[in-house]
Design a protein around this motif. Structure first.
Motif, PDB file in Angstrom:
ATOM      1  N   GLU A  27       0.584  -1.226   0.032  1.00  0.00           N
ATOM      2  CA  GLU A  27       0.078  -0.048   0.043  1.00  0.00           C
ATOM      3  C   GLU A  27       0.822   1.137   0.153  1.00  0.00           C
ATOM      4  OE1 GLU A  27      -3.132  -0.310  -0.642  1.00  0.00           O
ATOM      5  OE2 GLU A  27      -3.794   1.725   0.008  1.00  0.00           O
ATOM      6  N   ASP A  28       1.756   1.194   0.774  1.00  0.00           N
ATOM      7  CA  ASP A  28       2.817   2.429   0.966  1.00  0.00           C
ATOM      8  C   ASP A  28       3.413   2.556  -0.258  1.00  0.00           C
ATOM      9  OD1 ASP A  28       2.347   2.922   3.519  1.00  0.00           O
ATOM     10  OD2 ASP A  28       3.969   2.040   4.434  1.00  0.00           O
ATOM     11  N   MET A  29       4.103   1.560  -0.906  1.00  0.00           N
ATOM     12  CA  MET A  29       4.550   1.797  -2.230  1.00  0.00           C
ATOM     13  C   MET A  29       4.070   2.114  -3.401  1.00  0.00           C
ATOM     14  SD  MET A  29       6.942  -1.533  -3.418  1.00  0.00           S
ATOM     15  CE  MET A  29       5.949  -2.757  -2.515  1.00  0.00           C
ATOM     16  N   THR A  30       2.560   1.757  -3.594  1.00  0.00           N
ATOM     17  CA  THR A  30       1.787   2.301  -4.512  1.00  0.00           C
ATOM     18  C   THR A  30       1.056   3.658  -4.403  1.00  0.00           C
ATOM     19  OG1 THR A  30      -0.071   1.146  -3.434  1.00  0.00           O
ATOM     20  CG2 THR A  30       1.146  -0.266  -5.245  1.00  0.00           C
ATOM     21  N   LYS A  31       1.079   3.961  -2.964  1.00  0.00           N
ATOM     22  CA  LYS A  31       0.760   5.426  -2.728  1.00  0.00           C
ATOM     23  C   LYS A  31       1.719   6.225  -3.228  1.00  0.00           C
ATOM     24  CE  LYS A  31      -2.844   5.386   0.708  1.00  0.00           C
ATOM     25  NZ  LYS A  31      -2.915   5.017   2.091  1.00  0.00           N
ATOM     26  N   ASN A  32       2.884   5.916  -2.984  1.00  0.00           N
ATOM     27  CA  ASN A  32       4.171   6.719  -3.116  1.00  0.00           C
ATOM     28  C   ASN A  32       4.945   6.515  -4.405  1.00  0.00           C
ATOM     29  OD1 ASN A  32       3.947   8.394  -0.684  1.00  0.00           O
ATOM     30  ND2 ASN A  32       4.244   6.081   0.451  1.00  0.00           N
ATOM     31  N   ALA A  33       4.233   5.851  -5.475  1.00  0.00           N
ATOM     32  CA  ALA A  33       4.994   5.382  -6.590  1.00  0.00           C
ATOM     33  C   ALA A  33       5.851   6.351  -7.289  1.00  0.00           C
ATOM     34  CB  ALA A  33       3.900   5.157  -7.672  1.00  0.00           C
ATOM     35  N   LYS A  34       5.135   7.774  -7.303  1.00  0.00           N
ATOM     36  CA  LYS A  34       6.126   8.830  -8.124  1.00  0.00           C
ATOM     37  C   LYS A  34       7.612   9.154  -7.151  1.00  0.00           C
ATOM     38  CE  LYS A  34       5.447  12.990 -10.341  1.00  0.00           C
ATOM     39  NZ  LYS A  34       5.569  14.540 -10.045  1.00  0.00           N
ATOM     40  N   ALA A  35       7.286   9.304  -5.901  1.00  0.00           N
ATOM     41  CA  ALA A  35       8.410   9.763  -5.146  1.00  0.00           C
ATOM     42  C   ALA A  35       9.530   8.513  -5.191  1.00  0.00           C
ATOM     43  CB  ALA A  35       7.941  10.059  -3.780  1.00  0.00           C
ATOM     44  N   ILE A  36       9.004   7.308  -5.212  1.00  0.00           N
ATOM     45  CA  ILE A  36       9.753   6.124  -5.212  1.00  0.00           C
ATOM     46  C   ILE A  36      10.626   6.112  -6.425  1.00  0.00           C
ATOM     47  CG2 ILE A  36      10.044   3.505  -5.042  1.00  0.00           C
ATOM     48  CD1 ILE A  36       7.726   3.808  -2.900  1.00  0.00           C
ATOM     49  N   GLU A  38      11.545   8.339  -8.334  1.00  0.00           N
ATOM     50  CA  GLU A  38      12.484   9.465  -8.536  1.00  0.00           C
ATOM     51  C   GLU A  38      13.506   9.015  -7.771  1.00  0.00           C
ATOM     52  OE1 GLU A  38      10.288  13.183  -7.433  1.00  0.00           O
ATOM     53  OE2 GLU A  38       9.380  13.033  -9.194  1.00  0.00           O
ATOM     54  N   LYS A  39      13.383   8.539  -6.508  1.00  0.00           N
ATOM     55  CA  LYS A  39      14.406   8.098  -5.757  1.00  0.00           C
ATOM     56  C   LYS A  39      15.302   6.800  -6.323  1.00  0.00           C
ATOM     57  CE  LYS A  39      14.728   6.045  -1.095  1.00  0.00           C
ATOM     58  NZ  LYS A  39      14.689   4.826  -0.973  1.00  0.00           N
ATOM     59  N   VAL A  40      14.445   6.032  -6.921  1.00  0.00           N
ATOM     60  CA  VAL A  40      15.362   4.760  -7.560  1.00  0.00           C
ATOM     61  C   VAL A  40      15.843   5.562  -8.686  1.00  0.00           C
ATOM     62  CG1 VAL A  40      14.805   2.834  -9.120  1.00  0.00           C
ATOM     63  CG2 VAL A  40      13.398   3.166  -7.119  1.00  0.00           C
ATOM     64  N   LEU A  41      15.728   6.242  -9.560  1.00  0.00           N
ATOM     65  CA  LEU A  41      16.338   6.910 -10.596  1.00  0.00           C
ATOM     66  C   LEU A  41      17.735   7.376 -10.109  1.00  0.00           C
ATOM     67  CD1 LEU A  41      16.794   7.536 -13.538  1.00  0.00           C
ATOM     68  CD2 LEU A  41      15.518   9.411 -13.189  1.00  0.00           C
ATOM     69  N   VAL A  42      17.584   8.437  -8.981  1.00  0.00           N
ATOM     70  CA  VAL A  42      18.835   9.023  -8.557  1.00  0.00           C
ATOM     71  C   VAL A  42      19.790   8.088  -7.942  1.00  0.00           C
ATOM     72  CG1 VAL A  42      19.611  10.624  -6.730  1.00  0.00           C
ATOM     73  CG2 VAL A  42      17.462  11.195  -8.112  1.00  0.00           C
ATOM     74  N   GLU A  43      19.056   6.839  -7.168  1.00  0.00           N
ATOM     75  CA  GLU A  43      20.113   6.130  -6.709  1.00  0.00           C
ATOM     76  C   GLU A  43      20.726   5.351  -7.571  1.00  0.00           C
ATOM     77  OE1 GLU A  43      17.731   4.722  -2.914  1.00  0.00           O
ATOM     78  OE2 GLU A  43      17.943   3.140  -4.261  1.00  0.00           O
ATOM     79  N   ILE A  44      20.272   4.923  -8.711  1.00  0.00           N
ATOM     80  CA  ILE A  44      20.858   4.129  -9.746  1.00  0.00           C
ATOM     81  C   ILE A  44      21.891   4.837 -10.453  1.00  0.00           C
ATOM     82  CG2 ILE A  44      20.491   2.895 -12.041  1.00  0.00           C
ATOM     83  CD1 ILE A  44      17.676   2.116 -11.131  1.00  0.00           C
ATOM     84  N   MET A  45      21.349   6.115 -10.635  1.00  0.00           N
ATOM     85  CA  MET A  45      22.518   6.878 -11.512  1.00  0.00           C
ATOM     86  C   MET A  45      23.554   7.454 -10.704  1.00  0.00           C
ATOM     87  SD  MET A  45      21.070   6.813 -14.418  1.00  0.00           S
ATOM     88  CE  MET A  45      21.947   7.662 -15.385  1.00  0.00           C
ATOM     89  N   THR A  46      23.261   7.605  -9.399  1.00  0.00           N
ATOM     90  CA  THR A  46      24.465   8.088  -8.463  1.00  0.00           C
ATOM     91  C   THR A  46      25.550   6.721  -8.121  1.00  0.00           C
ATOM     92  OG1 THR A  46      22.875   9.343  -7.305  1.00  0.00           O
ATOM     93  CG2 THR A  46      24.967   9.146  -6.272  1.00  0.00           C
ATOM     94  N   LEU A 362       5.419  -2.387  -9.208  1.00  0.00           N
ATOM     95  CA  LEU A 362       5.938  -2.094  -8.136  1.00  0.00           C
ATOM     96  C   LEU A 362       7.000  -1.276  -8.091  1.00  0.00           C
ATOM     97  CD1 LEU A 362       5.446  -5.326  -5.915  1.00  0.00           C
ATOM     98  CD2 LEU A 362       3.912  -3.522  -6.053  1.00  0.00           C
ATOM     99  N   PRO A 363       7.140  -0.096  -7.715  1.00  0.00           N
ATOM    100  CA  PRO A 363       7.996   0.947  -8.168  1.00  0.00           C
ATOM    101  C   PRO A 363       9.313   0.931  -7.600  1.00  0.00           C
ATOM    102  CG  PRO A 363       6.466   2.092  -6.568  1.00  0.00           C
ATOM    103  CD  PRO A 363       5.920   0.663  -6.890  1.00  0.00           C
ATOM    104  N   ILE A 364       9.663  -0.046  -6.630  1.00  0.00           N
ATOM    105  CA  ILE A 364      10.832  -0.332  -6.222  1.00  0.00           C
ATOM    106  C   ILE A 364      11.790  -1.143  -6.956  1.00  0.00           C
ATOM    107  CG2 ILE A 364      10.332  -0.018  -3.532  1.00  0.00           C
ATOM    108  CD1 ILE A 364      10.280  -3.046  -3.627  1.00  0.00           C
ATOM    109  N   PHE A 365      11.461  -1.792  -8.034  1.00  0.00           N
ATOM    110  CA  PHE A 365      12.385  -2.845  -8.633  1.00  0.00           C
ATOM    111  C   PHE A 365      13.146  -1.951  -9.601  1.00  0.00           C
ATOM    112  CE2 PHE A 365       8.949  -5.710  -7.418  1.00  0.00           C
ATOM    113  CZ  PHE A 365       9.703  -6.444  -6.550  1.00  0.00           C
ATOM    114  N   ALA A 366      12.737  -1.093 -10.556  1.00  0.00           N
ATOM    115  CA  ALA A 366      13.693  -0.480 -11.291  1.00  0.00           C
ATOM    116  C   ALA A 366      13.073   1.158 -11.513  1.00  0.00           C
ATOM    117  CB  ALA A 366      13.505  -1.307 -12.625  1.00  0.00           C
ATOM    118  N   TYR A 367      13.588   1.807 -12.559  1.00  0.00           N
ATOM    119  CA  TYR A 367      12.925   2.964 -12.875  1.00  0.00           C
ATOM    120  C   TYR A 367      12.080   2.638 -14.250  1.00  0.00           C
ATOM    121  CZ  TYR A 367      12.195   7.780 -14.547  1.00  0.00           C
ATOM    122  OH  TYR A 367      11.704   9.074 -15.030  1.00  0.00           O
TER     123      TYR A 367
END
Ligand code: AMP
Length: 598
Positions: A27-36, A38-46, A362-367
């Motif tokens: 539930e949390d993951m799907t509510k915060n899909a956009k923020a997650i 963005e975080k995933v992209l920054v994490e991968i690229m950094t 599920l937004p945590i797996f990849a961008y």
């Protein structure tokens, strides 16, 4: 982010705290899909800013915003990465795609130049994927309570590991999972108890593994609450296995001894401890399996089964009627959508009809990005900038179709997966997708994927054998025949015979079948040789003029004559009936094509 300790969840009430926690996580993951995202992209690229791949695009350090990412990093396919992947496979350990070492390659069922694609992954990426396994059970438990009171008969398989020239392991994604400590040393969970012992699951000999898993499933028949395999085709193969081997299985059960063909020492050691003579059960199996009526056999043998857990979406939908027949109409549950490249999501409504299955990403797996499929919505932006306009995860539109593009922790950047998905809705802000198709796939029986170019090449190669008979293939089409187990490819050929005194014999036509099989990709040939998941290819020679009739038929249904193209694959019943009514002869491949482990 996860704070819930109560047993009530947004999905409903659950029986234990662990499950409540996992559902709240979804539930949390799907509510915060956009923020997650963005975080995933920054994490991968950094994380990977210093990789050779990203440095090629002169990013001047890590990318901190999506606009730079989208303007600088190209959207690619496997072929664009092939030389980098080859270097890694050959042993180059420098940070080419990922700063973390590539721990192994996952061998995809998708192919490139006839060979399986190799997907580089890091240990970190593999660990990330484990989350998905934990999330599936609580969702299913909402709909099928009491699964902790029994076991799952899941047919799970591994393949033998292979290594690249540079010594990196290469194996399928689930082989990697089952051989990991996450699986082998999994803590006891009453909701996740299997009838199959690890010894059988981890044996890469398919016969020994299937035999033992079936034997264990039969011995524990009353405890089984769910039956499954990854894909529908795999479950049907084990039913076929039971049809062929029930006598030996019943013998082992009656006597408490193990078939001498099971030679794997760890399986033998395990089974000899648990097998006890059970003549009543052996008699029951004999009674059920010796008859000709196999309708509802799954329910009869495993009477407490509540559902079948198998993927029946995408190309697996062709097996639904056969599964219904053998299961006596048990619910079919497709749980997961994933690939060697990355995991995507799960089905939050496991009880829905197969045709309505949607996977929530599920937004945590990849961008995730999405390439719109309508020609009008500018898949190409035109002008000098020919980079495709991709849509972000939370911005996709209901009803539209997209190809999924991923940027992963494992080192794939804006990589086109090749799956076409249709948006059916949202769970909170995470979109839900129906799997529409794999791009370009014409024929598929199991995990094999044959596209139009593969088929064309195979027909061309095989038809060379007809030259000495002054015969050529005028036209062709095909379909995946799944009425028998295993299914097989049927190719309809219309022939032009120039010398009626010297027509190609049955033997020549059989060699044409084999030549076609030899031309098909390695996943097809492995299915034929090692897994026996695909039956012998069949050529049906049809009467001349039939392809014109097909065209007339299409035109009568509204096709424009100047745009008409012969469909290289048919699955519309009236067309197949028309073709089959004009078959002059039918020929099967007389042997298996060549295949050796890569
Ligand atoms: P592989 O990389 O060999 O594991 O194959 C992954 C591919 O299998 C995906 O890209 C899809 O084309 C297909 N696939 C995986 N899960 C599903 C599903 N639930 N429904 C339909 N097709 C699927």
């Amino acid at each position: 982010m996860v704070s819930a300790t109560s047993l009530s969840t947004p999905f409903g009430t659950v029986a234990c705290e662990k499950q409540a926690k996992e559902l709240n996580f979804i539930e949390d993951m799907t509510k915060n899909a956009k923020a997650i995202q963005e975080k995933v992209l920054v994490e991968i690229m950094t994380l990977n800013a210093e990789t050779e791949y990203l440095r090629r695009y002169q990013l001047n350090g890590a990318i901190s915003n999506r606009e730079t990412f989208k303007s600088k990093i190209p959207v690619i396919t496997y072929e664009d990465l092939q030389s980098d992947i080859q270097r890694i496979a050959n042993g180059d350990r420098s940070p080419i795609l990922s700063v973390y070492p590539i721990s192994e390659f996952l061998t995809s069922s998708g192919t490139s130049s006839g060979e399986r694609k190799l997907m580089p992954v890091t240990q970190e990426e593999l660990d990330r994927r484990r989350v998905l396994q934990n999330l599936l059970k609580p969702v299913i438990n909402l709909y099928f309570p009491g699964l902790d009171k029994g076991k799952g008969l899941y047919f799970l398989f591994v393949k033998a590991d292979t290594k690249t020239p540079g010594g990196i392991l290469a194996r399928p994604v689930l082989t990697s999972y089952y051989k990991s400590d996450h699986f082998k040393l999994r803590p006891y969970d009453p909701y996740n108890v299997y009838t199959s012992p690890n010894e059988a699951i981890l044996c890469s000999d398919i016969f020994q593994s299937t035999y033992t898993q079936m034997l264990c499933g039969l011995c524990q028949r009353n405890e089984v609450l769910r039956v499954g395999a990854l894909f529908a085709s795999g479950l049907l193969r084990v039913i076929r296995f039971l049809q062929l081997k029930w006598q030996q299985l019943a013998h082992d059960i009656a006597t408490g001894t193990l078939n001498p063909k099971i030679t794997d020492p760890s399986i033998r050691e395990y089974m000899l401890q648990v097998l006890k003579p059970n003549p009543d059960l052996a008699r029951f199996i004999t009674d059920e399996c010796s008859g000709t009526n196999w309708e509802g056999i799954i329910r009869r043998i495993w009477p407490n089964t509540k559902y079948l857990e198998v993927i029946v979406t995408g190309s697996m939908a062709q097996y639904i009627p056969t599964l219904d027949y053998y299961s006596g109409g048990l619910p079919l549950v497709s749980t997961i959508y994933g690939s060697s490249e990355c995991y995507f999501g799960i089905n939050l409504k496991p009880m829905c009809k197969p045709s309505e299955v949607s996977y929530t990403i599920l937004p945590i797996f990849a961008y995730f990005e999405f390439l719109p499929q309508e020609p009008t919505s500018s898949t190409l932006s035109g002008g000098i900038d020919s980079s495709p306009q991709l849509v972000d995860l939370v911005d996709v539109e209901v009803g539209k179709e997209y190809e999924v593009v991923v940027t992963t922790y494992g080192g794939l950047y804006r990589y086109r997966v090749g799956d076409i998905l249709r948006v059916t809705g949202f769970h909170n802000s995470a979109p839900q997708f129906q799997f529409v198709k794999r791009k370009n796939v014409l024929l598929s029986i199991d995990t094999d994927k044959t596209d139009e170019a593969d088929l064309q090449k195979a027909v061309e190669n095989a038809s060379e054998l007809l030259q000495e008979y002054k015969t050529s293939v005028v036209d062709y089409t095909s379909y995946a025949d799944t009425k028998s187990i295993p299914g097989h490819y049927v190719i309809y050929w219309e022939l032009l015979v120039k010398d009626p005194e010297n027509t190609p014999s049955d033997e020549v036509m059989k060699q044409c079948c084999l030549a076609m099989e030899e031309s098909l990709n390695s996943v097809y040939r492995q299915g034929r040789v090692e897994e026996n998941s695909i039956g012998a290819l069949e050529i049906r020679v049809v009467k001349s003029g039939i392809f014109e009739e097909l065209m007339d038929f299409a035109i009568s249904r509204g096709a424009a004559i100047n745009q008409y193209k012969v469909p290289r694959c048919v699955n519309f019943t009236p067309i197949m009936e028309l073709l089959d009514s004009k078959v002059l002869s039918s020929h099967f491949s007389p042997a298996c094509p060549h295949w050796t482990p890569e």
